[in-house]
Motif scaffolding. Structure first.
Motif, PDB file in Angstrom:
ATOM      1  N   PRO A   1       0.824  -1.215   0.000  1.00 34.56           N
ATOM      2  CA  PRO A   1       0.000   0.000   0.000  1.00 34.56           C
ATOM      3  C   PRO A   1       0.857   1.264   0.000  1.00 34.56           C
ATOM      4  N   VAL A   2       0.278   2.319  -0.542  1.00 35.03           N
ATOM      5  CA  VAL A   2       1.000   3.600  -0.629  1.00 35.03           C
ATOM      6  C   VAL A   2       1.192   4.230   0.743  1.00 35.03           C
ATOM      7  N   GLU A   3       0.440   3.761   1.746  1.00 35.42           N
ATOM      8  CA  GLU A   3       0.586   4.315   3.094  1.00 35.42           C
ATOM      9  C   GLU A   3       1.867   3.855   3.780  1.00 35.42           C
ATOM     10  N   VAL A   4       2.549   2.880   3.205  1.00 36.50           N
ATOM     11  CA  VAL A   4       3.779   2.367   3.807  1.00 36.50           C
ATOM     12  C   VAL A   4       4.931   3.322   3.507  1.00 36.50           C
ATOM     13  N   GLU A   5       5.652   3.689   4.538  1.00 35.00           N
ATOM     14  CA  GLU A   5       6.802   4.565   4.380  1.00 35.00           C
ATOM     15  C   GLU A   5       7.996   3.771   3.843  1.00 35.00           C
ATOM     16  N   PRO A   6       8.792   4.376   2.970  1.00 35.90           N
ATOM     17  CA  PRO A   6       9.997   3.685   2.475  1.00 35.90           C
ATOM     18  C   PRO A   6      10.936   3.339   3.626  1.00 35.90           C
ATOM     19  N   GLY A   7      11.667   2.270   3.443  1.00 35.50           N
ATOM     20  CA  GLY A   7      12.579   1.787   4.471  1.00 35.50           C
ATOM     21  C   GLY A   7      12.312   0.330   4.786  1.00 35.50           C
ATOM     22  N   ARG A   8      12.789  -0.112   5.903  1.00 35.53           N
ATOM     23  CA  ARG A   8      12.607  -1.519   6.299  1.00 35.53           C
ATOM     24  C   ARG A   8      11.278  -1.672   7.033  1.00 35.53           C
ATOM     25  N   VAL A   9      10.450  -2.578   6.541  1.00 34.88           N
ATOM     26  CA  VAL A   9       9.159  -2.890   7.156  1.00 34.88           C
ATOM     27  C   VAL A   9       9.081  -4.407   7.332  1.00 34.88           C
ATOM     28  N   GLU A  10       8.174  -4.820   8.191  1.00 32.36           N
ATOM     29  CA  GLU A  10       8.009  -6.237   8.474  1.00 32.36           C
ATOM     30  C   GLU A  10       6.698  -6.744   7.886  1.00 32.36           C
ATOM     31  N   ILE A  11       6.760  -7.959   7.352  1.00 35.32           N
ATOM     32  CA  ILE A  11       5.595  -8.614   6.760  1.00 35.32           C
ATOM     33  C   ILE A  11       5.133  -9.717   7.708  1.00 35.32           C
ATOM     34  N   GLN A  12       3.831  -9.783   7.951  1.00 37.83           N
ATOM     35  CA  GLN A  12       3.265 -10.821   8.799  1.00 37.83           C
ATOM     36  C   GLN A  12       1.890 -11.206   8.270  1.00 37.83           C
ATOM     37  N   VAL A  13       1.609 -12.499   8.185  1.00 38.53           N
ATOM     38  CA  VAL A  13       0.344 -13.009   7.660  1.00 38.53           C
ATOM     39  C   VAL A  13      -0.539 -13.443   8.827  1.00 38.53           C
ATOM     40  N   VAL A  14      -1.815 -13.078   8.746  1.00 41.24           N
ATOM     41  CA  VAL A  14      -2.824 -13.519   9.712  1.00 41.24           C
ATOM     42  C   VAL A  14      -3.810 -14.410   8.962  1.00 41.24           C
ATOM     43  N   THR A  15      -3.884 -15.676   9.327  1.00 37.79           N
ATOM     44  CA  THR A  15      -4.712 -16.635   8.600  1.00 37.79           C
ATOM     45  C   THR A  15      -6.172 -16.516   9.015  1.00 37.79           C
ATOM     46  N   ALA A  16      -7.024 -17.305   8.350  1.00 35.76           N
ATOM     47  CA  ALA A  16      -8.451 -17.292   8.659  1.00 35.76           C
ATOM     48  C   ALA A  16      -8.735 -17.821  10.053  1.00 35.76           C
ATOM     49  N   ALA A  17      -7.823 -18.615  10.613  1.00 34.67           N
ATOM     50  CA  ALA A  17      -7.995 -19.124  11.974  1.00 34.67           C
ATOM     51  C   ALA A  17      -7.526 -18.137  13.031  1.00 34.67           C
ATOM     52  N   GLY A  18      -7.012 -16.975  12.612  1.00 37.08           N
ATOM     53  CA  GLY A  18      -6.545 -15.973  13.549  1.00 37.08           C
ATOM     54  C   GLY A  18      -5.124 -16.183  14.028  1.00 37.08           C
ATOM     55  N   VAL A  19      -4.397 -17.101  13.403  1.00 41.58           N
ATOM     56  CA  VAL A  19      -3.017 -17.393  13.808  1.00 41.58           C
ATOM     57  C   VAL A  19      -2.060 -16.496  13.027  1.00 41.58           C
ATOM     58  N   GLU A  20      -1.063 -15.938  13.709  1.00 48.78           N
ATOM     59  CA  GLU A  20      -0.090 -15.048  13.085  1.00 48.78           C
ATOM     60  C   GLU A  20       1.192 -15.803  12.764  1.00 48.78           C
ATOM     61  N   THR A  21       1.776 -15.456  11.641  1.00 46.65           N
ATOM     62  CA  THR A  21       3.060 -16.041  11.253  1.00 46.65           C
ATOM     63  C   THR A  21       4.196 -15.261  11.902  1.00 46.65           C
ATOM     64  N   ASN A  22       5.409 -15.691  11.610  1.00 51.92           N
ATOM     65  CA  ASN A  22       6.583 -14.946  12.021  1.00 51.92           C
ATOM     66  C   ASN A  22       6.673 -13.638  11.229  1.00 51.92           C
ATOM     67  N   ARG A  23       7.455 -12.699  11.722  1.00 45.25           N
ATOM     68  CA  ARG A  23       7.664 -11.427  11.029  1.00 45.25           C
ATOM     69  C   ARG A  23       8.855 -11.557  10.088  1.00 45.25           C
ATOM     70  N   TYR A  24       8.662 -11.098   8.848  1.00 46.85           N
ATOM     71  CA  TYR A  24       9.726 -11.173   7.862  1.00 46.85           C
ATOM     72  C   TYR A  24      10.026  -9.778   7.358  1.00 46.85           C
ATOM     73  N   PRO A  25      11.269  -9.283   7.508  1.00 51.19           N
ATOM     74  CA  PRO A  25      11.584  -7.911   7.119  1.00 51.19           C
ATOM     75  C   PRO A  25      11.863  -7.799   5.611  1.00 51.19           C
ATOM     76  N   ILE A  26      11.409  -6.693   5.001  1.00 53.88           N
ATOM     77  CA  ILE A  26      11.725  -6.375   3.628  1.00 53.88           C
ATOM     78  C   ILE A  26      12.107  -4.889   3.551  1.00 53.88           C
ATOM     79  N   ASP A  27      12.762  -4.510   2.476  1.00 52.20           N
ATOM     80  CA  ASP A  27      13.152  -3.118   2.236  1.00 52.20           C
ATOM     81  C   ASP A  27      12.272  -2.540   1.127  1.00 52.20           C
ATOM     82  N   VAL A  28      11.596  -1.444   1.443  1.00 49.26           N
ATOM     83  CA  VAL A  28      10.763  -0.740   0.463  1.00 49.26           C
ATOM     84  C   VAL A  28      11.536   0.486  -0.005  1.00 49.26           C
ATOM     85  N   ALA A  29      11.796   0.526  -1.299  1.00 51.91           N
ATOM     86  CA  ALA A  29      12.573   1.631  -1.870  1.00 51.91           C
ATOM     87  C   ALA A  29      11.705   2.861  -2.037  1.00 51.91           C
ATOM     88  N   ASP A  30      12.375   4.010  -2.093  1.00 51.13           N
ATOM     89  CA  ASP A  30      11.662   5.283  -2.237  1.00 51.13           C
ATOM     90  C   ASP A  30      11.296   5.505  -3.705  1.00 51.13           C
TER      91      ASP A  30
END
Length: 446
Positions: A417-446
């Motif tokens: 989404p455009v609301e994400v600021e450039p830089g390092r952000v973390e990705i996390q998935v929430v499944t239909a059962a409400g369980v969260e995955t681990n956090r995975y960092p990615i770099d968003v370029a400007d």
């Protein structure tokens, strides 16, 4: 009585959509007030709930196939693949919620009508027992044991029928066998079979004891209850009840600690005893039900042959049930697992240039366990969310063939989404059962 008179539609360029409006359908001519016709699709009767669910599924499939073929898209969104994909996902999500609502209505109606079927099955079993006793009495003669067994069957059937009526809104006699996920529990069903057999056996012996007048006959019946005769039966009974309690506790703890994903079913089915939450055959469940069922039948035959004592279950058969129960427990403890994100890459179309991840780009999340067992329905798939930094992004439904290409159990595709600021952000998935995955960092370029 409600029927859907409008289906999902799209306006030419505005993306307008018609909602299904429930209308009151008058009863057929000559029918009593409140009667339901065979074409009823309301949720107030079993037939109407079933037909309404079927029509909703057909409408959803037709709509999904049309959108997968590119039909019905607003002209104003044709220039933007991202916007058209999101519009398609929203349309399918609305339709999927209608299907889910209809499925819940059908499940509730089936559950309420299930108590009558269980009562009929119980008294049918009593009738079969009566016929069997009459046929075998032609050659061997009528005995006090036959009378006691019939009276015990009538008493047990009456008690179970009363319990089924009192719990008619929750499945009747099957209410104690339905787990918290609205599925028939294999461990509870096996334990209930052994409990019913033990209760029926003791009831038969008690009735025989009440009908005997001689001291020697009463002494023989008391000896039939000694531990040496019923040790195998008591061992298997205690083990099956312990397995039922342990499985419930294990599943509850693993769900609370997010080590097991559980999705509630629309209604209990007989196939739940032999399958996993996704409806696939489970070896652990099948072998436990089969071996325990054979052992129960064997004990019942021994009781019929010697109704003056507890069924003498051989230790070899009891040990076979113990091994089967251990296999079932091991399988229950080993199933499931927490979803995990393994990698995140930029989704690249054929012909695109290589580039870093920027806002507006699609990213492909690769991992495992994103779609829990039993969560393959569109309504459940639409509940999946990906956290990109502090922004929650719903996973879009992408129709493909007879199903969906996104989301899948091992891959998810979402836009940054455009609301994400450039830089390092973390990705996390929430499944239909409400369980969260681990956090995975990615770099968003400007």
């Amino acid at each position: 009585m409600a029927v859907d008179t409008a289906r999902d539609g799209t306006g030419g360029g505005s993306g307008a959509r018609e909602e299904s409006v429930p209308l009151q359908k008058s009863a057929p001519s000559g029918a009593p007030s409140g009667a339901h016709s065979t074409s009823c699709t309301c949720g107030d009767c079993p037939h109407g709930a079933r037909e309404g669910h079927r029509h909703a599924r057909e409408d959803f499939r037709r709509r999904r196939d049309e959108l997968a073929a590119g039909k019905g898209l607003p002209a104003a969104l044709a220039h933007s693949p991202g916007a058209s994909r999101q519009w398609v996902s929203d349309e399918l999500t609305r339709s999927a919620r209608t299907v889910a609502e209809r499925a819940r209505e059908e499940g509730a109606m089936r559950l309420e009508s299930l108590w009558r079927q269980t009562v009929i099955a119980i008294w049918a079993a009593v009738g079969v027992l009566l016929i069997g006793q009459l046929l075998t009495a032609l050659s061997a003669g009528w005995t006090a044991g036959r009378t006691a067994s019939l009276i015990a069957a009538v008493i047990a059937a009456g008690v179970v029928s009363l319990a089924a009526y009192l719990h008619r809104a929750r499945g009747g006699a099957l209410a104690p066998l339905i787990g918290e996920d609205n599925r028939l529990s294999t461990s509870r069903t096996v334990a209930a079979a052994w409990v019913l057999l033990a209760v029926y056996t003791v009831l038969v012996l008690a009735l025989e004891l009440a009908g005997r007048s001689g001291k020697s006959e009463r002494r023989a019946l008391i000896e039939g209850l000694e531990l040496s005769r019923g040790a195998g039966l008591l061992t298997v009974l205690a083990l099956s009840c312990a397995v039922a309690v342990f499985v419930r506790r294990t599943v509850s703890v693993r769900v609370q600690h997010q080590r097991l994903q559980k999705v509630r079913a629309d209604r209990p089915r007989a196939g739940d005893l032999l399958t996993d939450d996704a409806g696939r055959g489970s070896f652990c469940d099948v072998q436990y039900v089969l071996i325990s069922g054979v052992a129960v039948v064997f004990a019942g035959v021994r009781l019929a042959r010697q109704p003056d004592q507890l069924p003498d279950l051989p230790w070899s058969l009891a040990l076979l049930v113990v091994v089967s129960a251990a296999t079932y427990l091991t399988g229950k403890y080993a199933e499931g697992g927490r979803p995990v994100v393994l990698s995140v890459v930029r989704a690249r179309e054929v012909g695109d240039l290589h580039a870093p991840i920027r806002t507006g780009d699609d990213i492909e999340i690769r991992g495992a366990g994103f779609v829990p067992p039993g969560a393959g329905e569109p309504d459940r798939l639409s509940r999946m969310v990906v956290r990109v930094g502090a922004v929650h992004v719903p996973v879009p439904l992408i129709p493909s063939g007879n199903g969906f290409s996104n989301p899948a159990d091992a891959t998810l595709t979402v836009p940054v989404p455009v609301e994400v600021e450039p830089g390092r952000v973390e990705i996390q998935v929430v499944t239909a059962a409400g369980v969260e995955t681990n956090r995975y960092p990615i770099d968003v370029a400007d």
